[in-house]
Scaffold this motif. Structure first.
Motif, short mmCIF file in Angstrom:
data_model
loop_
_atom_site.label_atom_id
_atom_site.label_comp_id
_atom_site.label_asym_id
_atom_site.label_seq_id
_atom_site.Cartn_x
_atom_site.Cartn_y
_atom_site.Cartn_z
N ALA A 26 0.83 -1.21 0.00
CA ALA A 26 0.00 0.00 0.00
C ALA A 26 0.87 1.25 0.00
N ALA A 27 1.89 1.25 0.85
CA ALA A 27 2.76 2.43 0.94
C ALA A 27 3.57 2.61 -0.33
N ILE A 28 4.06 1.51 -0.88
CA ILE A 28 4.81 1.60 -2.15
C ILE A 28 3.90 2.16 -3.25
N THR A 29 2.65 1.73 -3.24
CA THR A 29 1.70 2.21 -4.24
C THR A 29 1.47 3.72 -4.09
N LEU A 30 1.34 4.17 -2.85
CA LEU A 30 1.16 5.61 -2.63
C LEU A 30 2.37 6.39 -3.16
N SER A 31 3.56 5.86 -2.91
CA SER A 31 4.77 6.52 -3.41
C SER A 31 4.74 6.64 -4.94
N GLN A 32 4.36 5.58 -5.61
CA GLN A 32 4.40 5.58 -7.07
C GLN A 32 3.24 6.37 -7.67
N LEU A 33 2.12 6.43 -6.91
CA LEU A 33 1.02 7.29 -7.38
C LEU A 33 1.44 8.75 -7.29
N THR A 34 2.25 9.07 -6.27
CA THR A 34 2.74 10.44 -6.12
C THR A 34 3.70 10.80 -7.25
N ALA A 35 4.66 9.91 -7.50
CA ALA A 35 5.68 10.19 -8.52
C ALA A 35 6.19 8.87 -9.06
N PRO A 36 5.69 8.45 -10.20
CA PRO A 36 6.15 7.16 -10.74
C PRO A 36 7.67 7.14 -10.86
N GLY A 37 8.28 6.06 -10.40
CA GLY A 37 9.73 5.97 -10.45
C GLY A 37 10.42 6.50 -9.21
N ALA A 38 9.65 7.05 -8.26
CA ALA A 38 10.26 7.56 -7.03
C ALA A 38 10.97 6.42 -6.30
N PRO A 39 12.14 6.72 -5.71
CA PRO A 39 12.88 5.67 -5.01
C PRO A 39 12.17 5.23 -3.74
N VAL A 40 11.77 3.98 -3.71
CA VAL A 40 11.05 3.45 -2.55
C VAL A 40 11.50 2.00 -2.37
N THR A 41 11.66 1.59 -1.14
CA THR A 41 12.11 0.21 -0.95
C THR A 41 11.14 -0.52 -0.04
N TYR A 42 11.09 -1.81 -0.28
CA TYR A 42 10.32 -2.73 0.56
C TYR A 42 11.01 -2.82 1.91
N GLY A 43 10.28 -3.24 2.92
CA GLY A 43 10.92 -3.44 4.21
C GLY A 43 10.00 -4.09 5.20
N GLY A 44 10.61 -4.53 6.26
CA GLY A 44 9.83 -5.12 7.32
C GLY A 44 10.68 -5.17 8.56
N PHE A 45 10.03 -5.10 9.67
CA PHE A 45 10.71 -5.33 10.94
C PHE A 45 9.71 -6.11 11.77
N ALA A 46 9.71 -7.41 11.53
CA ALA A 46 8.72 -8.25 12.17
C ALA A 46 9.41 -9.16 13.18
N SER A 47 8.84 -9.24 14.34
CA SER A 47 9.32 -10.19 15.34
C SER A 47 8.11 -10.68 16.12
N ASN A 48 8.36 -11.33 17.25
CA ASN A 48 7.24 -11.81 18.03
C ASN A 48 7.19 -11.10 19.38
N VAL A 49 6.02 -11.11 19.98
CA VAL A 49 5.86 -10.59 21.32
C VAL A 49 6.29 -11.70 22.29
N ASP A 50 6.90 -11.31 23.41
CA ASP A 50 7.24 -12.28 24.45
C ASP A 50 5.98 -12.59 25.25
N MET A 51 5.61 -13.87 25.28
CA MET A 51 4.33 -14.22 25.88
C MET A 51 4.33 -14.04 27.41
N LYS A 52 5.51 -13.94 27.99
CA LYS A 52 5.60 -13.81 29.45
C LYS A 52 5.43 -12.35 29.85
N SER A 53 6.16 -11.46 29.16
CA SER A 53 6.17 -10.07 29.58
C SER A 53 5.29 -9.17 28.70
N GLY A 54 4.90 -9.68 27.53
CA GLY A 54 4.16 -8.84 26.60
C GLY A 54 5.06 -7.90 25.81
N SER A 55 6.37 -7.95 26.07
CA SER A 55 7.31 -7.06 25.37
C SER A 55 7.67 -7.62 24.00
#
Lengths: 512, 512
Positions: B285-314
């Motif tokens: 969705a975000a990449i699409t917004l970038s390209q709708l704004t300016a086709p060819g604009a430099p945009v990169t995929y990314g993620g920062f996914a991990s898990n929640v600790d079930m004991k502390s909720g952190s």
């Protein structure tokens, strides 16, 4: 989009029958494709140069019986210099009979392993003359600490085979193999380790395994119930006890793990490629001796190559060179089609960030290299001069995390979780969705010693490092330890044999 | 075998002109083939499900201008609910115009990067409200510590781009972007970071880059001189400042790195596959917004996914789930053909074995995943609540070791070392062979903080952990720091702009 309307209300109670995630990491397979640091051509060149080294330069083989085996098969033997020049056809014949898959037996059949390419086994820090723990400090290894470290090792499924974790130096050398075997058989139900310290120690250790588990001679030879580590004396030398180890274990159908210790810049050429050529030549010589002794005997390729630290002259571990040597070793092992052992470990003097980092590097390199067995995976400090209790606990966190990562990742439609996605509004959370409720008990790895509490809670609990917290962990394991069913009555079964052997003078280790 | 006869005598003096190994790890390429945790079919399914989520469930987009851009391109927009349903054809069009290779400019051309698949960049711990060091303890981030951490970052070539290491909370929010940009331009010659805290802050930051380096508008748009991180508000929401960041950066031809923070079991489905579907949908969705704004604009995929600790909720980091999510993210990035960012980091409260281990897991997972950029590679404690100085030094050891490992391994005949092999007798050593003498200065990585001395020497030196030793290291770096040539006269070039901007009320960050 039924779930959007009904999801939150129609939720069922969580399934409390699901047990928490198990740490039973027993028969593991590598999760990753093996990686390369050398081109396939370079690997073929290294193999050829190793063959050339064996045939033109030769190996110094100190045991006359071993030279005779080589000579009988056509190698050029010079008894005065003890040099043996081994032609490529002898090596090729050995590689043709060496098995690519070895059944590694254990008292507990659930701990049996297929030692073969693709399998992923770990063993703990080994060969340590000292132990370090927060309670007693650094002290010489003794029978008590050997037994304690065996209990720690037995308590983690992700350590797959036993090893000489801490050397019981309070037991005289001629009786030590009795004590070490008795301890292994009485504390653990994993595959056992035998030191290559002379034929008599090996044969008596094997008798103890047979007695301890009530195995006939045929049963003892049905797969390998034990293993020994064979270190060459780099460069290009095999000493008497190691040659005896190769021969005696091969005759008994037991596995030897050939392990040149090629320290680049010291006992091996300074380049990664050069150190590997030497390692490969030495390993091929030892594998050939094993197969000349008994074609088909279980023998595995191996290496433990790292670099010397140019500042202190000490061996370094977990370095970029160590990683490249490990990955290159894996390429060479695949080139000859044998299972193989690698090693992690740490040069650090204590269980700190350096020690953790060094061990992680070794473990990850072994994953890149698809090592069948990674030795010294947990607890190895000071380049092996000490087994650290707190280090062991912290390293086990890493080993277990890697084992957990090696588990398959569900990719079925339910795991993709459309209903969960549709169930939660933008900016909401998934804590209470059915998808989460069904899985939360088993979803994540539960840490052994990592503390994920926030800063305030951590300070309130005493601002402990993971090394400080590890003290409670190993003490709890030792306090609650219960021997496995296979150990019941073990002392009784071994007593007469050990008493008689002791009376008869034990078995002094072979010198030279 | 001339060398056997003449080698030891004919040896030449070592070549002392060879400099010691350099740590110039600038334009790095990944050493390993990317690995998989999911089948290719599963990855295709996840992509399809993400498209379905965008088209059937939609995203909540809080910025009216962004909804208008989506609506204008044919997305189904409901302004009352702020929901935007994005059809797969819009996403496909965006992926067709998003560049797969981005020229990331730097004041020092030697630090320029091609941000593209196969490139391997690291950045330091970022977004930290606090700092932790052994001298001052834990304190709120301020301009002084922001500048200090920039100096640390500038001093290691293996950190390739700048980031908001420590938040200068002593500078009022409406003026903070002036201070942050001034500090970056005055201390470093690496690509700069701009917070997405409103259009005015972004445009003023870009003006400062142009002023500072004397760039015309065309030159500023020739490649990307800066980047911003775009965090979605998982699940399925993009807030006002983030949407403004996408639009403003795209219009200026500057790179945005799209980074959903999908914490499995909390703001994302609890399964690895499910969390990745959500991450993928949001990133598309975000990449699409970038390209709708300016086709060819430099945009990169990314993620920062991990898990929640079930004991502390952190949030937990460096866990098996984190590693699988990282490797899966790499698969999804390759599926759409874009460069992408991953993240390492640590949840530990201090620079201990746990903290080192967590970061190693993240770094290695990023290698398995061929992440273009790995953020939080060094210094990130408490899941990002603190930037640790000693942690940074210890983590840099790891980053540099990985960078060193990524260097090519010589495999020419001289490196294979036949002469060295032939030069050393069995049981001898290679310390003094010509092969070693020619190479020893440059053969091995030289550690930053690792101590390889033996136990006795280590005790004599005070039995310090690597975290304790790191204090001297960062203090030495700060003491000896010299700004790069590009920073000369920087304050003068920026002064008028900042003074005028300040007088005019600065640029308060966009809310909501």
């Amino acid at each position: 989009m039924m779930s959007l309307r009904t999801g939150r209300r129609a939720r069922q109670a969580p399934d409390t029958s699901t047990p928490p995630r198990s740490h039973a990491y027993r028969q593991m397979r590598h999760p990753f494709e093996p990686q390369r640091v050398f081109s396939d051509d370079a690997i073929a060149n290294m193999h050829q140069m190793a063959l050339r080294a064996l045939s033109e330069l030769g190996m110094k083989i100190l045991l006359p019986e071993a030279r005779k085996l080589f000579g009988g098969a056509g190698a050029l033997v010079d008894d005065s210099s003890q040099m043996v020049r081994i032609g490529p056809e002898l090596v090729a014949a050995a590689l043709a009979t060496a098995p690519s898959s070895i059944r590694l037996r254990a008292p507990n059949p659930e701990r049996e392993q297929w030692f073969e390419p693709g399998a992923m086994l770990f063993s703990a820090g080994a060969g340590c003359p000292n132990t370090i723990d927060a309670v007693r400090g650094r002290q010489a290894g003794c029978l008590q600490t050997f037994e304690e470290t065996l209990k720690l090792v037995q308590s983690f499924d992700a350590i797959h085979i036993l090893g000489p974790s801490a050397e019981p130096q309070d037991v005289p050398p001629h009786l030590r193999h009795y004590a070490m075997m008795q301890a292994q058989l009485s504390i653990s139900d994993k595959p056992t380790f035998i030191y290559a310290r002379g034929k008599k120690q090996i044969s008596q250790s094997l008798e103890m395994i047979a007695l301890g588990h009530g195995l006939s001679d045929d049963e003892l030879r049905n797969g390998s119930w034990s293993y020994s580590i064979i270190n060459t004396n780099s460069p290009r030398q095999i000493d008497v006890p190691m040659a005896e180890g190769i021969i005696e274990m091969a005759r008994a159908g037991q596995m030897t793990i050939i392990t040149p210790f090629c320290l680049a810049g010291a006992m091996a050429p300074i380049t990664v490629a050069g150190a590997l050529v030497l390692q490969h030549a030495e390993a091929l010589a030892a594998i050939t001796l094993s197969q000349l002794t008994a074609p088909g005997a279980p023998v595995t390729y191996g290496g433990f190559a790292s670099n010397v630290d140019m500042k202190s002259g000490s061996p370094a571990f977990g370095t970029p060179s160590h990683m490249k040597l490990t990955i290159g070793s894996g390429q060479l092992a695949r080139h000859i089609g044998l299972p193989w052992r690698s090693a992690a470990g740490s040069a650090s003097n204590t269980s700190d960030a350096q020690g953790a980092g060094e061990n992680h590097m070794g473990l990850w390199a072994a994953l890149q290299a698809n090592a069948t067995l990674t030795v010294h995976s947990a607890g190895w400090l000071e380049g092996g001069l000490s087994f650290g209790y707190e280090k062991f606990i912290n390293d086990m966190e890493a080993v277990q995390q890697l084992a957990e990562m090696a588990m398959p990742t569900p990719e079925d439609q339910a795991s993709l979780g459309w209903d969960a996605l549709a169930d939660v509004d933008p900016g909401g959370h998934f804590f209470a969705t059915q998808h989460t409720m069904d899985r939360y008990r088993d979803a994540f790895y539960a840490p052994v010693v990592a503390d994920l509490s926030n800063h305030g809670a951590w300070v309130e609990a005493g601002s402990q490092t993971s090394t400080e917290r590890a003290v409670d962990v190993w003490q709890g394991i030792l306090r609650d330890f219960a021997p496995p069913p296979s150990a019941a009555g073990m002392a009784d079964r071994l007593k007469a044999f050990v008493d008689e052997g002791t009376k008869a003078g034990g078995a002094p280790p072979t010198e030279g």
